[in-house]
Every structure is written in structure tokens, then in C-alpha cells.
Design a protein around this motif. Structure first.
Motif, PDB file in Angstrom:
ATOM      1  N   ALA A  28       1.667  -9.789   1.201  1.00  0.00           N
ATOM      2  CA  ALA A  28       1.381  -9.035   0.220  1.00  0.00           C
ATOM      3  C   ALA A  28       0.032  -9.100  -0.353  1.00  0.00           C
ATOM      4  N   ALA A  29      -0.535 -10.483  -0.585  1.00  0.00           N
ATOM      5  CA  ALA A  29      -1.688 -10.777  -1.305  1.00  0.00           C
ATOM      6  C   ALA A  29      -2.931 -10.427  -0.189  1.00  0.00           C
ATOM      7  N   GLN A  30      -2.505 -10.645   1.037  1.00  0.00           N
ATOM      8  CA  GLN A  30      -3.447 -10.380   2.085  1.00  0.00           C
ATOM      9  C   GLN A  30      -3.790  -8.773   2.253  1.00  0.00           C
ATOM     10  N   ASN A  31      -2.624  -8.274   2.159  1.00  0.00           N
ATOM     11  CA  ASN A  31      -2.885  -6.875   2.049  1.00  0.00           C
ATOM     12  C   ASN A  31      -3.593  -6.142   0.948  1.00  0.00           C
ATOM     13  N   ASP A  32      -3.294  -6.882  -0.329  1.00  0.00           N
ATOM     14  CA  ASP A  32      -4.222  -6.586  -1.371  1.00  0.00           C
ATOM     15  C   ASP A  32      -5.518  -6.721  -1.246  1.00  0.00           C
ATOM     16  N   LYS A  33      -5.839  -7.761  -0.560  1.00  0.00           N
ATOM     17  CA  LYS A  33      -7.188  -8.279  -0.396  1.00  0.00           C
ATOM     18  C   LYS A  33      -8.003  -7.044   0.685  1.00  0.00           C
ATOM     19  N   VAL A  34      -7.280  -6.614   1.568  1.00  0.00           N
ATOM     20  CA  VAL A  34      -7.637  -5.491   2.479  1.00  0.00           C
ATOM     21  C   VAL A  34      -8.114  -4.291   1.683  1.00  0.00           C
ATOM     22  N   ARG A  35      -7.095  -3.966   1.012  1.00  0.00           N
ATOM     23  CA  ARG A  35      -7.607  -2.702   0.062  1.00  0.00           C
ATOM     24  C   ARG A  35      -8.482  -2.680  -0.849  1.00  0.00           C
ATOM     25  N   VAL A  79      -6.739   4.302  -2.809  1.00  0.00           N
ATOM     26  CA  VAL A  79      -6.117   3.410  -2.101  1.00  0.00           C
ATOM     27  C   VAL A  79      -6.377   1.986  -2.444  1.00  0.00           C
ATOM     28  N   ALA A  80      -7.626   1.709  -2.678  1.00  0.00           N
ATOM     29  CA  ALA A  80      -7.937   0.137  -3.320  1.00  0.00           C
ATOM     30  C   ALA A  80      -7.205  -0.246  -4.611  1.00  0.00           C
ATOM     31  N   ASP A  81      -7.326   0.828  -5.647  1.00  0.00           N
ATOM     32  CA  ASP A  81      -6.996   0.642  -6.830  1.00  0.00           C
ATOM     33  C   ASP A  81      -5.519   0.919  -6.885  1.00  0.00           C
ATOM     34  N   PHE A  82      -4.667   1.292  -5.991  1.00  0.00           N
ATOM     35  CA  PHE A  82      -3.339   1.464  -6.009  1.00  0.00           C
ATOM     36  C   PHE A  82      -2.550   0.308  -6.415  1.00  0.00           C
ATOM     37  N   ASP A  83      -1.679   0.343  -7.267  1.00  0.00           N
ATOM     38  CA  ASP A  83      -0.676  -0.864  -7.714  1.00  0.00           C
ATOM     39  C   ASP A  83       0.401  -0.561  -8.169  1.00  0.00           C
ATOM     40  N   ASP A  84       1.100   0.830  -7.831  1.00  0.00           N
ATOM     41  CA  ASP A  84       2.181   1.167  -8.393  1.00  0.00           C
ATOM     42  C   ASP A  84       3.165   0.825  -7.472  1.00  0.00           C
ATOM     43  N   PHE A  85       3.457  -0.292  -7.111  1.00  0.00           N
ATOM     44  CA  PHE A  85       4.540  -0.637  -5.842  1.00  0.00           C
ATOM     45  C   PHE A  85       5.725  -0.732  -6.590  1.00  0.00           C
ATOM     46  N   THR A  86       6.590  -0.245  -6.043  1.00  0.00           N
ATOM     47  CA  THR A  86       8.164  -0.141  -6.584  1.00  0.00           C
ATOM     48  C   THR A  86       9.063  -0.397  -5.283  1.00  0.00           C
ATOM     49  N   ASN A  90       8.044   0.158  -1.315  1.00  0.00           N
ATOM     50  CA  ASN A  90       7.637  -1.195  -1.246  1.00  0.00           C
ATOM     51  C   ASN A  90       9.029  -2.052  -0.878  1.00  0.00           C
ATOM     52  N   PRO A  91       9.919  -1.521   0.034  1.00  0.00           N
ATOM     53  CA  PRO A  91      11.060  -2.210   0.325  1.00  0.00           C
ATOM     54  C   PRO A  91      10.914  -3.650   0.829  1.00  0.00           C
ATOM     55  N   HIS A  92       9.866  -3.786   1.654  1.00  0.00           N
ATOM     56  CA  HIS A  92       9.708  -5.057   2.149  1.00  0.00           C
ATOM     57  C   HIS A  92       8.784  -6.152   1.338  1.00  0.00           C
ATOM     58  N   GLY A  93       8.309  -5.622   0.254  1.00  0.00           N
ATOM     59  CA  GLY A  93       7.597  -6.567  -0.482  1.00  0.00           C
ATOM     60  C   GLY A  93       6.207  -6.888  -0.267  1.00  0.00           C
ATOM     61  N   GLU A  94       5.567  -6.296   0.788  1.00  0.00           N
ATOM     62  CA  GLU A  94       4.435  -6.572   1.496  1.00  0.00           C
ATOM     63  C   GLU A  94       3.458  -5.709   1.206  1.00  0.00           C
ATOM     64  N   ARG A  95       3.564  -4.821   0.378  1.00  0.00           N
ATOM     65  CA  ARG A  95       2.790  -3.879  -0.202  1.00  0.00           C
ATOM     66  C   ARG A  95       1.792  -3.221   0.944  1.00  0.00           C
ATOM     67  N   GLU A  96       2.579  -2.857   1.988  1.00  0.00           N
ATOM     68  CA  GLU A  96       1.885  -2.265   3.189  1.00  0.00           C
ATOM     69  C   GLU A  96       1.760  -0.861   3.392  1.00  0.00           C
ATOM     70  N   PHE A  97       2.540  -0.191   2.282  1.00  0.00           N
ATOM     71  CA  PHE A  97       2.576   1.251   2.401  1.00  0.00           C
ATOM     72  C   PHE A  97       2.780   1.752   1.249  1.00  0.00           C
ATOM     73  N   ALA A  98       2.321   2.940   0.828  1.00  0.00           N
ATOM     74  CA  ALA A  98       2.447   3.830  -0.429  1.00  0.00           C
ATOM     75  C   ALA A  98       2.054   5.365  -0.229  1.00  0.00           C
TER      76      ALA A  98
END
Length: 143
Positions: A28-35, A79-86, A90-98
Motif C-alpha cells: 500500500a505504501a509503495q502504491n501511495d508513492k507511485v500515485r 489520482v495523486a491526492d486521493f486518500d478516501d480509501f474505505t 479497498n478490500p485488499h488494503g493495498e490502495r490499488e483501486f478507487a
């Protein structure tokens, strides 16, 4: 100590769950860095903080709605600023889709994990040495 049907003790099961949780948080943290790189203007193929390799792609619908209309920065920043994961998005917890709405247009973003040659999946998405992330921007009808 009790054991579960697979023969693991309760302590072993808890340790495995902790390792899985930690691994999920690393991904999830790596995905945040990409975004986050999307706000930097550094390009569509590159390396984010910590050696996280990525490629950005988008569908024809995104191209028409944003890229060809001078609104590339708008969609990339959203997309970069999105942080409203629920739990729902975000069922897998990886913050890879929204799914998000940008100026009245609904879009999806999805991060997939490939090997470095992009001809197969990554064997370990948490390992930056063997993973290329592909971040795809799309309209819901294109999913």
C-alpha cells in the motif's frame, strides 16, 4: 496452545496474519508513492521514492475527456491526492483501486503488479527489485 485445522498453533496463525498485514502495508505504501509522483510532472514511466518502478497508462476515454482537453494535470492531481480509501473501495488494503469523480466525470484508477519485462505478473509485488507497477486510468465503461 490450540491449533487450527491446518495444524498451526494459535501463535503461528497470529504471526502469519501479522506478516500478511505488514506485507499489505508495504504494498500500500509503495502504491501511495507511485500515485504521489503524478503531482511531480516527472513523466509516465519512472521510479518513485524507494525504487518503486511504475508505468502510467490511460484508456481512450481518459484521453478524450482529460488529456486532449488540457486537463491532464487535473486528473493526475486528483489520482495523486486521493486518500478516501474505505473497506468498499479497498478490500485488499493495498490502495490499488478507487473510483472518483473529477469535474463531473467518474473515473477509476487501478494498479497492477507485473514483472520487469511486463510479460507476466510479479511473483512478489512487495519486492521493488522484481516489480513494475502499471497504473491505469479509465472510465467505468472501459473497465
Amino acid at each position: 496452545m490450540g491449533s487450527n485445522p491446518k495444524g498451526h498453533t494459535t501463535k503461528e496463525t497470529k504471526n502469519m496474519a501479522t506478516m500478511t498485514d505488514n506485507r499489505t502495508e508495504v504494498i500500500a505504501a509503495q502504491n501511495d508513492k507511485v500515485r504521489a509522483v503524478l503531482n511531480s510532472g516527472l513523466g509516465f514511466l519512472g521510479c518513485a521514492e524507494g525504487g518503486v518502478k511504475f508505468k502510467l497508462v490511460w484508456t481512450p476515454g481518459i484521453d478524450e475527456a482529460f488529456m486532449q482537453t488540457g486537463r491532464a494535470k487535473t486528473v493526475l492531481s486528483a489520482v495523486a491526492d486521493f486518500d478516501d480509501f474505505t473497506e468498499d473501495n479497498n478490500p485488499h488494503g493495498e490502495r490499488e483501486f478507487a473510483a472518483l469523480d473529477i469535474e463531473g466525470t467518474r473515473i477509476f484508477f487501478k494498479i497492477d503488479y507485473y514483472n520487469l519485462t511486463l510479460d507476466g505478473g510479479s511473483e512478489d509485488p512487495a519486492d521493488t527489485a522484481q516489480t513494475m507497477r502499471v497504473l491505469t486510468l479509465m472510465l467505468p465503461a472501459e473497465y
